[in-house]
Enzyme design. Structure first.
Site, PDB file in Angstrom:
ATOM      1  N   SER A  22       0.821  -1.205   0.000  1.00 44.53           N
ATOM      2  CA  SER A  22       0.000   0.000   0.000  1.00 44.53           C
ATOM      3  C   SER A  22       0.860   1.262   0.000  1.00 44.53           C
ATOM      4  CB  SER A  22      -0.895   0.003   1.245  1.00 44.53           C
ATOM      5  OG  SER A  22      -1.619   1.202   1.338  1.00 44.53           O
ATOM      6  N   CYS A 131      -2.498   4.437  13.035  1.00 46.61           N
ATOM      7  CA  CYS A 131      -3.165   5.735  13.012  1.00 46.61           C
ATOM      8  C   CYS A 131      -3.585   6.108  14.428  1.00 46.61           C
ATOM      9  CB  CYS A 131      -4.403   5.696  12.114  1.00 46.61           C
ATOM     10  SG  CYS A 131      -4.050   5.241  10.409  1.00 46.61           S
ATOM     11  N   LYS A 166      -2.365  -4.850   9.132  1.00 42.56           N
ATOM     12  CA  LYS A 166      -0.969  -4.456   8.920  1.00 42.56           C
ATOM     13  C   LYS A 166      -0.380  -3.954  10.235  1.00 42.56           C
ATOM     14  CE  LYS A 166       1.910  -2.004   5.563  1.00 42.56           C
ATOM     15  NZ  LYS A 166       1.883  -1.243   4.295  1.00 42.56           N
ATOM     16  N   ASN A 193       4.984  -2.388   8.806  1.00 44.91           N
ATOM     17  CA  ASN A 193       4.794  -1.042   8.293  1.00 44.91           C
ATOM     18  C   ASN A 193       6.126  -0.305   8.477  1.00 44.91           C
ATOM     19  OD1 ASN A 193       3.560   1.337   7.367  1.00 44.91           O
ATOM     20  ND2 ASN A 193       1.658   0.902   8.455  1.00 44.91           N
ATOM     21  N   GLY A 245      11.801  -3.835   2.703  1.00 42.18           N
ATOM     22  CA  GLY A 245      13.084  -3.850   2.013  1.00 42.18           C
ATOM     23  C   GLY A 245      13.269  -4.934   0.983  1.00 42.18           C
TER      24      GLY A 245
END
Length: 304
Positions: A22, A131, A166, A193, A245
């Site tokens: 995303s 969030c 996630k 994340n 990565g």
């Protein structure tokens, strides 16, 4: 005979285990001229919210040694424009589209999950819990097991689609977070994340990013991501998606050995737009060269 690259991920049938991450692949259409979407397992849209978001002021991206920092600020078109403008493209693609979404309260998350549940072109959902919870003083959902569990449970009640959560790496114990999300109804977990970081301009003595801090991604975070995937794989029963990565087939296969059933390619797509397709093809070649019949045979096959 060619190896079997197919993966069943929480009910999602993928032709291979390579997905896009995303925030690095738009809504799919933006990369369709550069990637054969039918050569990857799935693609994940950029994060979606109920209302449109303009994102953070610039500068909001900076290159770092071995990666990049971004502070985009979850800029997106909002659910209404997504349905009107983006969903028609999803209907023309024969590759599962997974929608990443977020909110500022459990109720917002649930409302979005319910709206997305009604869209047949959406194959699955990925919940971004990195969030702030505006109802609890701004604590990030993904750093508190109870808050994360509330969000996942609310989304679980709102949708029957495969639900991926996630995970944030910015926690004391990622295993505790993973267990809380799995117990609350997550069908799968994606990790990691971005790590929170910053860059400083020595000449101006100011942060490079207007937001001061940003999310670190790219090869620099791979060792951390591998360790967390391995830890979580030993503690939960739900399938995992490894992120962090990945720039080559070798990287992807390392995540599979660590316990991931699938992987997501993110920052590499900014450098080479076709990276996800090339990694999927490279994985297949490696399996063929090494006499591995099924990619699923490598999941969690790390010898310690």
């Amino acid at each position: 005979m060619k190896p079997d690259m197919t993966v069943n991920l929480a009910g999602l049938e993928l032709r291979n285990p390579v997905m896009t991450a995303s925030g690095t692949f738009g809504y799919g259409r933006e990369f369709a001229d550069y990637v054969d979407l039918e050569k990857i397992g799935a693609f994940v849209t950029k994060g979606l919210s109920l209302k449109p978001r303009p994102g953070n002021p610039t500068p909001r991206i900076v290159e770092t040694p071995g990666g990049m920092l971004n502070a985009i600020g979850l800029q997106n078109v909002g659910i209404e424009a997504f349905i009107a403008e983006k969903v028609p493209f999803l209907a023309r693609v024969n590759t599962p589209a997974i929608v990443n979404f977020f909110g500022s309260t459990p109720e917002e998350y649930a409302e979005l999950a319910g709206r997305l549940d009604e869209i047949p072109q959406v194959a699955g959902l990925e919940v971004n819990i990195s969030c702030p919870n505006v109802k609890q003083g701004g604590i990030v959902f993904g750093t508190d097991p109870a808050c994360a569990g509330q969000v996942v449970a609310a989304c679980r009640r709102a949708t029957k689609k495969p639900l991926i959560v996630k995970l944030s790496p910015n926690v004391t114990d990622v295993v505790v977070m993973a267990q809380a999300c799995a117990d609350a109804g997550a069908d799968a977990l994606s990790l990691i994340n971005t790590l929170t970081g910053m860059a400083i301009d020595l000449k101006s003595r100011k942060p490079v990013l207007a937001n001061i801090t940003g999310g670190l991604s790219g090869p620099a975070i791979k060792p951390v991501a591998l360790r967390m995937v391995w830890q979580v794989s030993r503690a939960v029963q739900v399938p995992l998606i490894g992120i962090g990565g990945i720039t080559s087939a070798t990287d992807a296969l390392e995540f599979i050995l660590a316990g991931a059933s699938a992987v997501q390619v993110g920052t590499a797509s900014f450098i080479t737009p076709s990276a996800s397709q090339e990694i999927a093809q490279g994985m297949e070649r490696w399996l063929e060269e090494h006499g591995v019949a099924r990619v699923s045979d490598l999941v969690g096959a790390l010898e310690c």
